[in-house]
Design a protein around this motif. Structure first.
Motif, PDB file in Angstrom:
ATOM      1  N   VAL A 829     -51.891  52.292   0.787  1.00  0.00           N
ATOM      2  CA  VAL A 829     -53.346  52.488   0.705  1.00  0.00           C
ATOM      3  C   VAL A 829     -53.762  53.682   1.547  1.00  0.00           C
ATOM      4  O   VAL A 829     -54.572  54.501   1.130  1.00  0.00           O
ATOM      5  N   ASN A 830     -53.199  53.791   2.758  1.00  0.00           N
ATOM      6  CA  ASN A 830     -53.492  54.919   3.643  1.00  0.00           C
ATOM      7  C   ASN A 830     -52.326  55.043   4.615  1.00  0.00           C
ATOM      8  O   ASN A 830     -51.408  54.225   4.612  1.00  0.00           O
ATOM      9  N   ASP A 831     -52.375  56.072   5.469  1.00  0.00           N
ATOM     10  CA  ASP A 831     -51.263  56.263   6.388  1.00  0.00           C
ATOM     11  C   ASP A 831     -51.156  55.079   7.342  1.00  0.00           C
ATOM     12  O   ASP A 831     -52.157  54.480   7.731  1.00  0.00           O
ATOM     13  N   PHE A 832     -49.928  54.746   7.745  1.00  0.00           N
ATOM     14  CA  PHE A 832     -49.684  53.546   8.522  1.00  0.00           C
ATOM     15  C   PHE A 832     -48.558  53.795   9.516  1.00  0.00           C
ATOM     16  O   PHE A 832     -47.813  54.793   9.419  1.00  0.00           O
ATOM     17  N   ILE A 833     -48.428  52.897  10.470  1.00  0.00           N
ATOM     18  CA  ILE A 833     -47.382  52.991  11.494  1.00  0.00           C
ATOM     19  C   ILE A 833     -46.418  51.811  11.368  1.00  0.00           C
ATOM     20  O   ILE A 833     -45.219  51.982  11.235  1.00  0.00           O
ATOM     21  N   GLU A 834     -46.970  50.605  11.395  1.00  0.00           N
ATOM     22  CA  GLU A 834     -46.140  49.407  11.334  1.00  0.00           C
ATOM     23  C   GLU A 834     -45.623  49.164   9.927  1.00  0.00           C
ATOM     24  O   GLU A 834     -46.366  49.308   8.949  1.00  0.00           O
ATOM     25  N   CYS A 835     -44.386  48.771   9.813  1.00  0.00           N
ATOM     26  CA  CYS A 835     -43.823  48.417   8.506  1.00  0.00           C
ATOM     27  C   CYS A 835     -44.395  47.073   8.048  1.00  0.00           C
ATOM     28  O   CYS A 835     -44.634  46.176   8.870  1.00  0.00           O
ATOM     29  N   PRO A 836     -44.637  46.917   6.755  1.00  0.00           N
ATOM     30  CA  PRO A 836     -45.114  45.622   6.263  1.00  0.00           C
ATOM     31  C   PRO A 836     -44.044  44.543   6.412  1.00  0.00           C
ATOM     32  O   PRO A 836     -42.848  44.852   6.519  1.00  0.00           O
ATOM     33  N   GLN A 837     -44.485  43.287   6.382  1.00  0.00           N
ATOM     34  CA  GLN A 837     -43.567  42.166   6.538  1.00  0.00           C
ATOM     35  C   GLN A 837     -43.779  41.157   5.420  1.00  0.00           C
ATOM     36  O   GLN A 837     -44.862  41.082   4.834  1.00  0.00           O
ATOM     37  N   VAL A 838     -42.741  40.389   5.153  1.00  0.00           N
ATOM     38  CA  VAL A 838     -42.856  39.245   4.249  1.00  0.00           C
ATOM     39  C   VAL A 838     -42.344  38.013   4.997  1.00  0.00           C
ATOM     40  O   VAL A 838     -41.506  38.116   5.905  1.00  0.00           O
ATOM     41  N   LEU A 839     -42.871  36.882   4.594  1.00  0.00           N
ATOM     42  CA  LEU A 839     -42.473  35.608   5.192  1.00  0.00           C
ATOM     43  C   LEU A 839     -41.507  34.909   4.238  1.00  0.00           C
ATOM     44  O   LEU A 839     -41.854  34.610   3.093  1.00  0.00           O
ATOM     45  N   VAL A 840     -40.291  34.660   4.696  1.00  0.00           N
ATOM     46  CA  VAL A 840     -39.264  33.995   3.886  1.00  0.00           C
ATOM     47  C   VAL A 840     -39.139  32.549   4.364  1.00  0.00           C
ATOM     48  O   VAL A 840     -38.981  32.295   5.564  1.00  0.00           O
ATOM     49  N   GLN A 841     -39.236  31.612   3.425  1.00  0.00           N
ATOM     50  CA  GLN A 841     -39.151  30.206   3.759  1.00  0.00           C
ATOM     51  C   GLN A 841     -38.224  29.494   2.780  1.00  0.00           C
ATOM     52  O   GLN A 841     -38.218  29.811   1.588  1.00  0.00           O
ATOM     53  N   PHE A 842     -37.454  28.545   3.286  1.00  0.00           N
ATOM     54  CA  PHE A 842     -36.665  27.669   2.422  1.00  0.00           C
ATOM     55  C   PHE A 842     -36.194  26.475   3.244  1.00  0.00           C
ATOM     56  O   PHE A 842     -36.212  26.489   4.483  1.00  0.00           O
ATOM     57  N   SER A 843     -35.804  25.429   2.546  1.00  0.00           N
ATOM     58  CA  SER A 843     -35.290  24.230   3.206  1.00  0.00           C
ATOM     59  C   SER A 843     -33.838  24.022   2.806  1.00  0.00           C
ATOM     60  O   SER A 843     -33.440  24.355   1.686  1.00  0.00           O
ATOM     61  N   CYS A 844     -33.067  23.473   3.738  1.00  0.00           N
ATOM     62  CA  CYS A 844     -31.641  23.239   3.481  1.00  0.00           C
ATOM     63  C   CYS A 844     -31.185  22.074   4.341  1.00  0.00           C
ATOM     64  O   CYS A 844     -31.370  22.077   5.568  1.00  0.00           O
ATOM     65  N   GLU A 845     -30.614  21.059   3.691  1.00  0.00           N
ATOM     66  CA  GLU A 845     -30.065  19.904   4.394  1.00  0.00           C
ATOM     67  C   GLU A 845     -31.080  19.277   5.351  1.00  0.00           C
ATOM     68  O   GLU A 845     -30.765  18.929   6.491  1.00  0.00           O
ATOM     69  N   GLY A 846     -32.319  19.188   4.884  1.00  0.00           N
ATOM     70  CA  GLY A 846     -33.345  18.526   5.680  1.00  0.00           C
ATOM     71  C   GLY A 846     -33.944  19.385   6.766  1.00  0.00           C
ATOM     72  O   GLY A 846     -34.810  18.918   7.523  1.00  0.00           O
ATOM     73  N   THR A 847     -33.526  20.644   6.896  1.00  0.00           N
ATOM     74  CA  THR A 847     -34.099  21.538   7.906  1.00  0.00           C
ATOM     75  C   THR A 847     -34.915  22.629   7.210  1.00  0.00           C
ATOM     76  O   THR A 847     -34.635  22.994   6.064  1.00  0.00           O
TER      77      THR A 847
END
Length: 975
Positions: A829-847
C-alpha cells in the motif's frame, strides 16, 4: 421493443444535458447539478400531482447525474412507482434505474420483486422482456430464489413468443451462474434439450448457451442433447447462406450458433451410435471442405466468421481423436495458415497444431511443417506467435528430429524474449533427456544451455544433469572433461560452477592424468570462481575441495590453506563457517581409510520421475472449472519408445493421475565400478539436503562410516554435499510450536528457499513480485508421524502498509510426511519497514501450536530497475537534494572488494547498474522505482568503494525520507 410515443422527447432532460455540456469548469458543472438535484428533491417531496411523464423525466435526470459520477441518495421510490405504469417508456426507465442505481440490498427489493412477478404473468411480451432483462442485470441470490421456478416455465411454454424465450434462456443462464444448485432438473431436462429443435434460430442460439453450462454441471442428465445438436449442426452445414437469410453473416450461415454447437459437443466423448457418429463426421468433413473454397467476399468479416467455425470444428476433431482422415485433413488445412498474412490466423494455427501433434494419427502430418515452424521462430515479429512456435516444435519432436529441433531452439534461446526463456530452458532440457541416444550429446546440450541461459536454469534442471551423469558411468569422464573446459570461460554462470563443482568433486580423477587438467589446475580453476558465488554455491565448492583431499592427496595443503582463511572460518554465513571448520578438522584428524569411507564416490541415484517433466505437466494442468469440479481429460493413446521397445500408455486417465515416465533409461545403467553397500532410504532433514535430493524424494544413504574412537566427529560423518549418513530417528512425541526463529532476513536477495525448519515442521516459500503486488506460496511439510489438524494461516494485521490476503486452503489437515500449500496475495500500500506476519495455528495429539511467521517481504522487492543516461541521472540526483531526501552511510567492507560481485549484489537487490555514469569507474550508480498502491517513488544510489581503506560510502536519494533510510538499512553489511 416498441418505439417511444410521439411527443415523448423530454425537452427538460435535453436542456439539462445541454447545460452540463456547456459548463466551462468542474465547479460550474457541480453547481448546475446541485441546483437540479434541489429542484428534483422539491418536486418529489412537495408536488403530489406529478404524473408519470414528469416522474420519468426527473428519474432520467437522476440517472444521468449518477452516470456522471455523482452519488444519488433519493428517487428510488419514484423509480419503483414507474414499474406500475402501463406505458412502455415509463416502465422502461423504471427498470433501467433499478438495474443501474438501486442498491440490491434495499428495503424496496420485495416491492420490486412483486412488480417483476406481475409483469412476468402479464400477456404483454414487451413487459415480460423488460422484467427478464432486469432480473438478469441484477442477478443476485435473492432474484435467483424468487424466480428459479417461474423462468423455466416461461422458457418451455408453448404460448411464449420466440423473443421472450430468448430472453428467458439467457436470464436463466445468469441465475444458474449465481446459484448453481437451483438449476432445473427432472421433467425440465427433456423440455430444455428440445429447444435445440426450435424453428427460431434465435431461440436455439440462446438455448445452446444455457444447455452448455447445464451440461458442464450435470453431463449425464443432459447427454440426450448430443443427437439433437448433431442434427441441428448438419442442417446448418449442409445449407446455403440463402436458407438462413435472417441469420447469415457475410455469406456464412449462422456462424455463432455453429460455434456454440461445436463447443457443446466437446463436452462429451464421440457418439456411440454409428449413425450419429457418421453424421457428425460428415459435418466436420464438410466444414473442412468449405474452408478450402474461394472466399465469397473480400471483407474481413466473411473470413473471420468462416474461420471461427473452422477452428472450432478442428477443436472438436482433436477432442474426438479417433478419425485419422479428419485429423490429417485438419492438419493440412492448418498448415496453409502458417504462412498466412494474418497474424491471428498464424497464432491459432500453431496453437491447434500443438494439440494435433499429440495424436498418434496426425503426428507425422504435423512434422511435415517443421521447416515452416522453424522459419516462423526466426522471422515472426509477434512474440506470442514465436512462443506458440516453440510449443509446436516441442510437441512435434521425436527421435527422428530431436537433434535438429534442439539445435534450433538453442539458437533461438540466445535472442529469445526474457519472459519465455525459463519455459524454453525446461523444454530443451526435457527433449535432450528424453531423446538422448548418445549421452555425450546430452551433456553438450545441457552445458551449452547453462552457458546461454544460466539465469533461467532452475535447480531442477542442473540437478537432473548431475543425476544422469552420476548414474551413467559411460559418460562420467566426458562430463568431467567438458565441464572443466566450460569453466575456463572468462564469464562463467554460477549454475555452471555448481555443476562443475559437483562433477569434478566426484569424477575429477578421471581427467587428472592430463597435465592440462591436473588436480592443482582443477582446484585453482574452481577456486577462482569462489569469491564470485553465492553462499549456497560456496558451500558446494567447499564440499568439492574436501572431496579433492580424498582424491588428490598432493594438493591437501593448498586446500587446507583455503579452509583456514578468515573469510571462511569466520564467515557471516553459518553454513560456510560450519563446513570450513568441520572439513578442516576432518582433513587433519581422520586417517586415509576414514577419509576414503566418508568421502566415497556417490552411489547411483534411485529411479525417480523427472522433476523437470513434472514442472511441464504442472504448467499444462487446466485451471479449476468454475463449477467446482475437476473435469476428466481423455489422454490420447501414445507410444513411448524406450530402449528400442514400444509401450502403450493408458487411454483414459484423470489429469491429476498422470504419472510422468522415466525417460533416461536408468534400467540400462551399467553397474558402478565401486562396490556400494545397499542404500537405505533417508528422510529429509534440512534445507541443505536439497542439493542431493534432486527430485524431492528419498535420498540414498552412503555406506556407513567407520567409527573413530575418542573423537567427537559425529557432525563430520555426513555426506559432504549435505546428506546425513544415518537414518533420522522418528519423532515419538510431538512438542507444540509456540514461537519460532525464522530466517526471513536471508531473503533480501532471493525469493525461493526454506523459511523455517525444526524436527517436526518445514516451511518452504516461493515469492513472486510484480510492481506493487506479490504472490507468496508457503509449503508446510509435516515431518512427524502424526496428523496436523485444524491447520490455518491468517494475517495478523500487524502492518497496515502491506496487505496480506490468504487464499482458502484445500484442506485443514496435513497427514504424516505430507505437505500443504498456502497461497498469500500481498499488496504494497505504501512504503514500510516491518515485514508483514501471518499467524499459523494447528493442533496435534491434543496440543495446540500457534506461532507468528515473518514473511520475507521487503521494500526492495517492489523495485523495478530504471535505465537512464548520465545527464538524466545527475539532473535527477540534483533535484533530490532537499533535506531528508538523502541518506548516507560509511561502513567497513565485510568481503574483499570485488567489482563484479558488488554489481551483481546491486542488481539482485533490484537496482539498475548504470555504466559510464560516474567519473570514477570504480563507483556504482543506478536507479529504480518502488511501486506502491498509493504512488511510485523514484530512487537513486551511488556506491563508492575505497580499496585502500577497505571501506564503502553508500548514498541513496529518493523523494521520501523513510524510503532512503530503509534502503540503506537493507543494503548495510551486504558488501
Amino acid at each position: 421493443m416498441t418505439p417511444p410515443v410521439k411527443g415523448d422527447g423530454m425537452r427538460g432532460l435535453s436542456v439539462f444535458i445541454s447545460d452540463i455540456r456547456n459548463c466551462k469548469s468542474r465547479e460550474a458543472e457541480i453547481k448546475r447539478i446541485n441546483k437540479e438535484l434541489a429542484n428534483i428533491r422539491t418536486k418529489f417531496k412537495g408536488d403530489k400531482t406529478l404524473d408519470g411523464y414528469q416522474k420519468k423525466k426527473y428519474v432520467c435526470k437522476l440517472l444521468f447525474i449518477f452516470l456522471l459520477g455523482h452519488d444519488i441518495d433519493f428517487g428510488q421510490k419514484e423509480a419503483v412507482n414507474l414499474l406500475v405504469s402501463n406505458k412502455y417508456t415509463e416502465k422502461q426507465i423504471g427498470y433501467l434505474f433499478i438495474s443501474v442505481i438501486l442498491n440490491h440490498e434495499s428495503d424496496l427489493m420485495r416491492l420490486i420483486i412483486q412488480n417483476i412477478k406481475n409483469d412476468l404473468s402479464s400477456r404483454n411480451p414487451i413487459f415480460i422482456t423488460l422484467a427478464l432483462q432486469c432480473i438478469a442485470n441484477i442477478g443476485n441470490r435473492e432474484m435467483a430464489d424468487a424466480f428459479a421456478q417461474d423462468i423455466p416455465k416461461l422458457l418451455v411454454s408453448g404460448d411464449t413468443l420466440d423473443t421472450v424465450k430468448q430472453s428467458a434462456a439467457l436470464c436463466l443462464l445468469k441465475l444458474i451462474r449465481t446459484a448453481p444448485e437451483l438449476m432445473p432438473t427432472g421433467e425440465w431436462t427433456t423440455r430444455i434439450i428440445h429447444l435445440l429443435n426450435d424453428q427460431h434460430l434465435g431461440v436455439v442460439t440462446a438455448a445452446c448457451s444455457l444447455i452448455d453450462i447445464l451440461v458442464k454441471r450435470n453431463p449425464e442428465e443432459y447427454k440426450a442433447c448430443v443427437s439433437l445438436a448433431v442434427s441441428r449442426l448438419s442442417r446448418i452445414v449442409t445449407s446455403t447462406y440463402t436458407d438462413f437469410q435472417d441469420y447469415t453473416y457475410y455469406f456464412v450461415p449462422a456462424p455463432w450458433l455453429s460455434v456454440k454447437i461445436l463447443r457443446l459437443l466437446q463436452n462429451y466423448p464421440p457418439p456411440e451410435d454409428p449413425s450419429i457418429k457418421s453424421r457428425l463426421n460428415e459435418c466436420l468433413d464438410t466444414i473442412l471442405q468449405k474452408a478450402q473454397e474461394a472466399l465469397k467476399s473480400k471483407k474481413l468479416q466473411h473470413s473471420n466468421a468462416k474461420n471461427a467455425v473452422l477452428f472450432e470444428a478442428i477443436n472438436l476433431i482433436i477432442h474426438i481423436d479417433s478419425e485419422p482422415n479428419l485429423l490429417v485433413k485438419a492438419c493440412n488445412q492448418l498448415g496453409n495458415f502458417l504462412s498466412h498474412k494474418d497474424t491471428n490466423l498464424r497464432y491459432l494455427a500453431l496453437e491447434s497444431m500443438c494439440l494435433l501433434a499429440t495424436s498418434e494419427f496426425s503426428h507425422e502430418a504435423v512434422k511435415k511443417h517443421q521447416e515452416t515452424v522453424i522459419n516462423a521462430l526466426k522471422t515472426e515479429r509477434d512474440i506470442s506467435v514465436r512462443q506458440r512456435a516453440v510449443d509446436l516444435l516441442y510437441a512435434m519432436c521425436d527421435r527422428t528430429n530431436a537433434e535438429e529441433i534442439v539445435k534450433e531452439m538453442l539458437a533461438y534461446l540466445e535472442t529469445a524474449d526474457y519472459h519465455i526463456r525459463e519455459e524454453m530452458v525446461l523444454k530443451v532440457a526435457i527433449l535432450a533427456e528424453k531423446y538422448a541416444v548418445d549421452y555425450t550429446w546430452y551433456v553438450d546440450i545441457m552445458l551449452n544451455l547453462i552457458r546461454i541461459a544460466g539465469d533461467y536454469v532452475s535447480e531442477e534442471v542442473w540437478y537432473r544433469v548431475i543425476q544422469i551423469v552420476v548414474n551413467r558411468t559411460d559418460v562420467q569422464g566426458y562430463a568431467a572433461k567438458t565441464v572443466f573446459e566450460a569453466l575456463q570461460a572468462p564469464a562463467c554462470h554460477e549454475n555452471m560452477v555448481k555443476v562443475g563443482g559437483y562433477i569434478l568433486g566426484e569424477f575429477g580423477n578421471l581427467i587428472a592424468g592430463d597435465p592440462r587438467s591436473s588436480p592443482l589446475v582443477q582446484f585453482e580453476l574452481l577456486h577462482s570462481k569462489y569469491h564470485l558465488c553465492s553462499p549456497q554455491t560456496r558451500c558446494l565448492l567447499l564440499s568439492t575441495y574436501v572431496k579433492f583431499i580424498n582424491l588428490f592427496s598432493e594438493i591437501k595443503q593448498q586446500i587446507q590453506h583455503v579452509l583456514k582463511q578468515e573469510n571462511n572460518l569466520k564467515s557471516s554465513d553459518v553454513e560456510i563457517q560450519q563446513r570450513s571448520v568441520e572439513y578442516l578438522q576432518l582433513s587433519m584428524i581422520a586417517d586415509a581409510d576414514v577419509l576414503a569411507t566418508v568421502l566415497e564416490e556417490m552411489p547411483s541415484f534411485p529411479e525417480r520421475e523427472s522433476s523437470i517433466l513434472s514442472s511441464i505437466l504442472q504448467k499444462k494442468k487446466p485451471p479449476m472449472e468454475t463449477i467446482g469440479q475437476k473435469e476428466e481429460k481423455i489422454e490420447k493413446t501414445t507410444t513411448n519408445v524406450q530402449n528400442g521397445h514400444e509401450a502403450k500408455l493408458g487411454q483414459v486417465q484423470s489429469i491429476a493421475n498422470v504419472q510422468p515416465v522415466d525417460l533416461i533409461g536408468l534400467n540400462s545403467t551399467p553397474p558402478s565400478t565401486k562396490n556400494h553397500t545397499p542404500t537405505a532410504v533417508t528422510p529429509l532433514k534440512s534445507d541443505q539436503e536439497a542439493l542431493l535430493d534432486i527430485f524431492g524424494g528419498p535420498v540414498p544413504a552412503p555406506v556407513q562410516s567407520v567409527p573413530v574412537s575418542n573423537n567427537n566427529l559425529d557432525s563430520l560423518f555426513s555426506d559432504t554435499f549435505g546428506v546425513p549418513t544415518q537414518v533420522v530417528s522418528e519423532v515419538s512425541q510431538f512438542n507444540p510450536i509456540l514461537s519460532i526463529q525464522d530466517n526471513h532476513m536471508q531473503f533480501i536477495f532471493t525469493n525461493v528457499d526454506t523459511l523455517f525448519e525444526n524436527e517436526a515442521l518445514k516451511i518452504f516459500i516461493k515469492c513472486e513480485f510484480k510492481q506493487n503486488l506479490a504472490r507468496l506460496t508457503l509449503t508446510f511439510l509435516n515431518k512427524t508421524n502424526f496428523v496436523f489438524q485444524n491447520f490455518s494461516v491468517e494475517s495478523t494485521g500487524n502492518n497496515d502498509l502491506v496487505r496480506v490476503l490468504p487464499r482458502a486452503l484445500e484442506t485443514n489437515a496435513i497427514s504424516s510426511q505430507s505437505e500443504l500449500a498456502q497461497i498469500l496475495n500481498v499488496e504494497c500500500v505504501n512504503d514500510f519497514i516491518e515485514c508483514p506476519q501471518v499467524l499459523v495455528q494447528f493442533s496435534c495429539e491434543g496440543t495446540q501450536s500457534k506461532f507468528e511467521l515473518n514473511l520475507p517481504v521487503f521494500l526492495n522487492k517492489f523495485f523495478d530497475p530504471v535505465q537512464m543516461d548520465s545527464q538524466t541521472f545527475f539532473t535527477r540526483w540534483k533535484n533530490l537534494a532537499n533535506p531528508g531526501q538523502e541518506q548516507q552511510k560509511i561502513f567497513k567492507a565485510n568481503f574483499p572488494i570485488d567489482k563484479e560481485r558488488n554489481s551483481q549484489t546491486l542488481i539482485n537487490f533490484g537496482w539498475s547498474s548504470l555504466t559510464g555514469i560516474d567519473p570514477n569507474p570504480e563507483n556504482f550508480c543506478g536507479a529504480g522505482i518502488i511501486h506502491t498502491s498509493t504512488q511510485q517513488y523514484g530512487c537513486l544510489y551511488r556506491l563508492e568503494p575505497n580499496r585502500q581503506a577497505q571501506m564503502y560510502r553508500l548514498t541513496i536519494r529518493s523523494n521520501k525520507e523513510s524510503i532512503s533510510k530503509r534502503l540503506v538499512e537493507l543494503l548495510d553489511n551486504q558488501f
